[in-house]
Scaffold this motif. Structure first.
Motif, short mmCIF file in Angstrom:
data_model
loop_
_atom_site.label_atom_id
_atom_site.label_comp_id
_atom_site.label_asym_id
_atom_site.label_seq_id
_atom_site.Cartn_x
_atom_site.Cartn_y
_atom_site.Cartn_z
N GLU A 87 -14.97 -7.57 8.52
CA GLU A 87 -14.63 -6.69 7.39
C GLU A 87 -14.48 -5.24 7.85
N LYS A 88 -15.26 -4.83 8.84
CA LYS A 88 -15.19 -3.45 9.35
C LYS A 88 -13.88 -3.18 10.10
N ARG A 89 -13.24 -4.23 10.61
CA ARG A 89 -12.03 -4.03 11.39
C ARG A 89 -10.81 -3.72 10.53
N LYS A 90 -10.91 -3.92 9.23
CA LYS A 90 -9.78 -3.67 8.35
C LYS A 90 -9.63 -2.17 8.07
N ASP A 91 -8.40 -1.75 7.89
CA ASP A 91 -8.15 -0.36 7.50
C ASP A 91 -8.22 -0.25 5.98
N LEU A 92 -8.66 0.90 5.51
CA LEU A 92 -8.75 1.15 4.07
C LEU A 92 -7.76 2.23 3.68
N ARG A 93 -7.38 2.20 2.42
CA ARG A 93 -6.52 3.26 1.91
C ARG A 93 -7.35 4.51 1.66
N LEU A 94 -6.79 5.64 2.02
CA LEU A 94 -7.46 6.91 1.79
C LEU A 94 -7.53 7.14 0.28
N PHE A 95 -8.56 7.81 -0.18
CA PHE A 95 -8.69 8.09 -1.61
C PHE A 95 -7.50 8.92 -2.08
N LYS A 96 -7.00 8.63 -3.26
CA LYS A 96 -5.82 9.33 -3.78
C LYS A 96 -6.05 10.83 -3.88
N ALA A 97 -7.28 11.21 -4.18
CA ALA A 97 -7.60 12.64 -4.30
C ALA A 97 -7.44 13.35 -2.95
N ASP A 98 -7.67 12.62 -1.85
CA ASP A 98 -7.57 13.22 -0.52
C ASP A 98 -6.16 13.13 0.05
N GLU A 99 -5.32 12.28 -0.52
CA GLU A 99 -3.97 12.09 0.04
C GLU A 99 -3.14 13.37 0.00
N THR A 139 5.63 3.05 2.72
CA THR A 139 5.69 3.41 1.31
C THR A 139 4.94 4.71 1.01
N GLY A 140 4.33 5.32 2.04
CA GLY A 140 3.68 6.61 1.84
C GLY A 140 2.18 6.54 1.63
N LYS A 141 1.59 5.33 1.69
CA LYS A 141 0.14 5.24 1.57
C LYS A 141 -0.48 5.69 2.89
N ILE A 142 -1.69 6.24 2.81
CA ILE A 142 -2.38 6.70 4.00
C ILE A 142 -3.57 5.79 4.26
N LEU A 143 -3.62 5.19 5.45
CA LEU A 143 -4.69 4.28 5.81
C LEU A 143 -5.66 4.98 6.74
N ARG A 144 -6.95 4.68 6.56
CA ARG A 144 -7.99 5.26 7.39
C ARG A 144 -8.85 4.14 7.96
N ARG A 145 -9.63 4.47 8.96
CA ARG A 145 -10.51 3.51 9.60
C ARG A 145 -11.78 3.35 8.77
N LYS A 146 -12.33 2.16 8.76
CA LYS A 146 -13.58 1.94 8.05
C LYS A 146 -14.73 2.55 8.84
N THR A 147 -15.73 3.06 8.14
CA THR A 147 -16.85 3.73 8.81
C THR A 147 -17.85 2.71 9.35
N GLY A 148 -18.72 3.18 10.23
CA GLY A 148 -19.82 2.36 10.73
C GLY A 148 -19.44 1.39 11.82
N GLN A 149 -18.43 1.70 12.63
CA GLN A 149 -18.00 0.77 13.67
C GLN A 149 -18.47 1.17 15.07
N ASN A 150 -19.10 2.32 15.23
CA ASN A 150 -19.34 2.84 16.56
C ASN A 150 -20.56 2.24 17.26
N HIS A 151 -21.67 2.12 16.57
CA HIS A 151 -22.85 1.55 17.21
C HIS A 151 -23.73 0.90 16.16
#
Length: 70
Positions: free
Chosen positions: A43-55, A19-31
């Motif tokens: 909760e960190k494993r879920k993808d988030l939608r990118l902010f509309k301003a950044d799309e 549908t054109g939404k952009i998904l990004r990875r949640k932060t804070g997963q590396n260490h």
């Protein structure tokens, strides 16, 4: 008119849905994840939608994805 090139770094960081939404990875997963509770870890494993301003800027970097969306 020359070809529009995809910014490969941007393409590796996001996923464009049908549908054109952009998904990004949640932060804070590396260490430093040992101290997180199980709920926080899931909760960190879920993808988030990118902010509309950044799309808009991200779609400019991904011209090939824009044409697939239509």
């Amino acid at each position: 008119m020359p070809k529009l090139k995809t910014k490969k770094a941007a393409a590796k960081k996001v996923k464009v849905t049908g549908t054109g939404k952009i998904l990004r990875r949640k932060t804070g997963q590396n260490h430093y994840n040992r101290k997180d509770t199980g709920k926080q870890g899931m909760e960190k494993r879920k993808d988030l939608r990118l902010f509309k301003a950044d799309e808009k800027n991200m779609m400019r970097a991904l011209p090939s994805k824009k044409s697939q969306r239509g």
